[in-house]
Design a protein around this motif. Structure first.
Motif, short mmCIF file in Angstrom:
data_model
loop_
_atom_site.label_atom_id
_atom_site.label_comp_id
_atom_site.label_asym_id
_atom_site.label_seq_id
_atom_site.Cartn_x
_atom_site.Cartn_y
_atom_site.Cartn_z
N TYR A 88 -8.93 -20.58 2.59
CA TYR A 88 -8.72 -22.01 2.80
C TYR A 88 -7.68 -22.56 1.81
O TYR A 88 -6.80 -23.34 2.19
N TYR A 89 -7.79 -22.14 0.55
CA TYR A 89 -6.86 -22.63 -0.46
C TYR A 89 -5.45 -22.11 -0.23
O TYR A 89 -4.47 -22.82 -0.47
N ILE A 134 -11.21 -28.61 5.47
CA ILE A 134 -10.48 -28.23 6.70
C ILE A 134 -9.85 -29.47 7.33
O ILE A 134 -8.70 -29.43 7.79
N PHE A 135 -10.57 -30.59 7.33
CA PHE A 135 -10.01 -31.85 7.84
C PHE A 135 -8.75 -32.23 7.06
O PHE A 135 -7.73 -32.60 7.64
N ALA A 136 -8.82 -32.11 5.73
CA ALA A 136 -7.66 -32.42 4.90
C ALA A 136 -6.50 -31.48 5.22
O ALA A 136 -5.33 -31.88 5.22
N GLY A 154 -2.44 -24.56 0.31
CA GLY A 154 -1.33 -24.46 -0.64
C GLY A 154 -0.01 -24.17 0.04
O GLY A 154 1.03 -24.76 -0.31
N ALA A 155 -0.04 -23.27 1.04
CA ALA A 155 1.19 -22.93 1.76
C ALA A 155 1.72 -24.14 2.52
O ALA A 155 2.94 -24.43 2.51
N CYS A 210 -10.57 -17.29 11.28
CA CYS A 210 -9.35 -17.44 10.47
C CYS A 210 -8.12 -17.56 11.36
O CYS A 210 -7.25 -18.41 11.13
N LEU A 211 -8.05 -16.72 12.39
CA LEU A 211 -6.92 -16.78 13.32
C LEU A 211 -6.90 -18.13 14.04
O LEU A 211 -5.83 -18.74 14.21
N GLN A 212 -8.07 -18.60 14.45
CA GLN A 212 -8.14 -19.89 15.13
C GLN A 212 -7.74 -21.03 14.20
O GLN A 212 -7.05 -21.97 14.61
N LEU A 213 -8.15 -20.96 12.94
CA LEU A 213 -7.80 -22.01 11.99
C LEU A 213 -6.29 -22.11 11.83
O LEU A 213 -5.73 -23.21 11.80
N LEU A 214 -5.62 -20.97 11.75
CA LEU A 214 -4.15 -20.98 11.65
C LEU A 214 -3.54 -21.61 12.91
O LEU A 214 -2.60 -22.40 12.83
#
Length: 456
Positions: free
Chosen positions: A5-6, A286-288, A10-11, A351-355
Motif C-alpha cells: 500500500y505504501y 486505499i481511499f486516499a 509513494g509511487a 493487489c492486481l485489482q488495486l493497481l
C-alpha cells in the motif's frame, strides 16, 4: 503485504509531484491578473463545497450502523438520496437557470447544512429527510456551480480557452487534495479525538457556511433564460428540445451517464472486490490512494488541455482504458486462484485489482475537467443547469437499480456490466468527434460562402 500500500501511494505521490513541478512553457498558459483573481476565488469556494461533501463520505454508512439500522434500511436511505437527486434535480436545475445560479449555489449550502444537522437524530424519518435534502444538494453541486462559472467567465470577457485552467485546478484540488485531507481530518475528529461519527458532519456544515459567506460577499448573479413567458415547464421543453435536436448534446449526455453510472457503481463494489474473504484492508488509506490517483489524472488533463489537444479525441482512449481496468476483476477471478484464508491480508489478485482501480481513478481525474470543457462548448447557456440535470436522470436511475439489486448478481457480473458501459462510452465519444468535426467543417463552408461576394 502492508508495504504494498505504501509503495503504491509513494509511487503515485512521486509521479504527481513530478508532473506538477516539471511543467514546461507548453503546459502553462499566460493569463491576466483579473482572471487569476477570478479563478482563485472560484477554486477556494469549490474546494470548500467539496470539503463539505468529502467529509461526510467515510462515515455515512458507519453512522447509520451505529444508530442500529441494518443493511436493508441503510440501502433504502441511500436510494432516497439518489432518487431525490433524480426527481428534484431537473426542477432545481431549471430554477437555477431562471432564478439565478448564485442563489442556487447558496441553496446548495443551506440544503447540505440542514442535511448535516439531521445526522444528529437517530430517528429513521429524520435521517430520510436528510438524505432527500442531500440528494437535492448533490444535483446543485454538479450543475449550479459549473453553470455560474461558465456564464461569469464569458460575461467578464475572458478567453474561452482559459476555462480549462479553472476546471483542471478545481478538480485537482477539490476532487483530489481536498478529498485526501478531508478523509484524514474526518478520521482525526471521529476516531483519534473521540468526537464520534457525527463530528465530520458538523465540520462539513462549518466549511459549507464559510463557503456560503464567500459566495454572498464576492459573487455576482447570472441567469440562463430570464424571459417572463417561460415557466418551469417551458424550461423543461427548451432543454428537451435542445437535447433532441442537437446530436452532440444527446451524445454528451449519454457519455456522461454511462461513465458516471459506472463510477458510482465502482464506489460500492471496490471494497468487496478487494476483500472477498473479509481480508483486512486499510479502507481509509486505499481511499486516499484513489484520490491521489484522481489528482494524477487531473494533472495529466491540465497538460492535455493546455496544449489544446482535441478533447473528443483523447477521451476515446480514456474510456477504453477505463473499460479494461473495470474488467480486470473478471479476469483475475478466472485466472488467479482465490485465497482460502479468511480474514488474512490482501491477496495477489487483490493487489492486481488495486493497481487497476488506481488507473481507473486516474481516468476519473481526466474525465471531470474534460467533460466540463465539452459541456461548456456544446450546452446552450439559456438552459445549462436544466440540461446538465437532465443528464443526471438516467445516472441516478441506474444507481438506484444497482443499489436495489446489489446482492442479486455476482460482483464479476456487475464489473463486466460497467466495462461494457465504458466501452459504449468510448464508441459514442468517437461518434461525438465525427459529428463535431462535421459541424465545424459545415460552419466553415457557410462562413466562406458568406465572404465570397465580398472577395470577387
Amino acid at each position: 503485504m502492508e508495504v504494498f500500500y505504501y509503495l503504491v501511494f509513494g509511487a503515485l505521490a512521486a509521479v504527481v509531484a513530478g508532473l506538477e513541478l516539471g511543467k514546461s512553457g507548453k503546459d502553462r498558459v499566460t493569463t491576466t491578473p483579473a482572471f487569476d483573481a477570478f479563478k482563485n476565488n472560484y477554486i477556494i469556494v469549490y474546494s470548500l463545497m467539496m470539503s463539505g461533501d468529502w467529509l461526510q463520505g467515510p462515515y455515512v454508512y458507519y453512522l447509520y450502523r451505529q444508530y442500529g439500522f441494518d443493511k436493508g434500511d441503510i440501502g433504502r436511505l441511500f436510494i432516497a438520496g439518489f432518487g431525490s437527486s433524480m426527481l428534484f434535480g431537473t426542477i432545481v436545475g431549471s430554477l437555477a437557470d431562471k432564478q439565478g445560479r448564485k442563489r442556487a449555489c447558496i441553496t446548495y449550502c443551506i440544503s447540505y447544512i440542514l442535511s448535516c444537522i439531521t445526522k444528529h437524530s437517530p430517528e429513521y424519518k429524520i435521517l430520510m429527510i436528510g438524505r432527500v435534502l442531500g440528494g437535492i444538494a448533490t444535483s446543485l453541486l454538479f450543475s449550479a456551480f459549473e453553470s455560474w462559472l461558465v456564464a461569469e467567465h464569458n460575461k467578464r470577457g475572458f478567453d474561452p480557452q482559459w476555462l480549462s485552467i479553472t476546471f483542471s485546478k478545481a478538480i485537482f484540488l477539490g476532487n483530489g487534495l481536498v478529498a485526501i485531507v478531508a478523509g484524514l481530518f474526518a478520521n482525526l475528529l471521529a476516531d483519534n479525538l473521540g468526537f464520534g461519527p457525527v463530528s465530520p458532519f458538523d465540520a462539513a456544515a462549518c466549511f459549507l457556511a464559510i463557503g456560503m459567506a464567500i459566495i454572498l460577499s464576492s459573487w455576482s448573479e447570472n441567469y440562463g433564460d430570464t424571459s417572463d413567458s417561460k415557466d418551469l415547464i417551458a424550461q423543461f421543453k427548451v432543454a428537451a428540445k435542445a437535447i433532441a435536436s442537437d446530436e452532440k448534446i444527446a451524445l454528451l449526455g449519454a457519455i456522461q451517464s454511462l461513465f458516471e453510472g459506472s463510477m458510482y457503481t465502482f464506489v460500492f463494489l471496490w471494497t468487496p472486490a478487494l476483500s472477498p474473504n473479509d481480508e483486512e484492508i486499510p479502507h481509509g488509506f486505499i481511499f486516499a490512494t484513489f484520490m491521489l490517483s484522481s489528482m494524477l489524472g487531473s494533472s495529466i488533463a491540465s497538460r492535455l488541455l493546455a496544449r489544446k489537444l482535441k478533447v473528443e479525441g483523447y477521451m476515446q482512449i480514456v474510456f477504453s482504458v477505463s473499460a479494461v481496468t473495470l474488467f480486470l476483476p473478471v479476469v483475475t477471478n478466472l485466472l488467479v486462484p482465490p485465497s482460502s484464508v479468511k480474514g488474512g491480508s490482501i491477496s495477489f489478485g487483490g493487489c492486481l485489482q488495486l493497481l487497476g482501480f488506481c488507473i481507473f481513478e486516474s481516468c476519473v481525474g481526466i474525465f471531470w475537467p474534460s467533460i466540463m470543457k465539452m459541456r461548456s462548448q456544446y450546452i446552450p447557456e439559456e438552459a445549462r443547469s436544466t440540461i446538465m440535470n437532465f443528464f443526471r436522470i438516467p445516472l441516478n436511475l441506474f444507481v438506484c437499480v444497482v443499489l436495489y439489486n446489489v446482492n442479486a448478481f455476482p460482483i464479476t457480473v456487475m464489473f463486466g456490466m460497467c466495462a461494457i458501459f465504458l466501452l459504449m462510452a468510448a464508441i459514442l465519444q468517437r461518434r461525438l468527434m465525427v459529428v463535431s468535426d462535421l459541424h465545424r467543417s459545415t460552419k466553415a463552408v457557410e462562413m466562406t460562402g458568406e465572404d465570397e461576394p465580398l472577395n470577387p
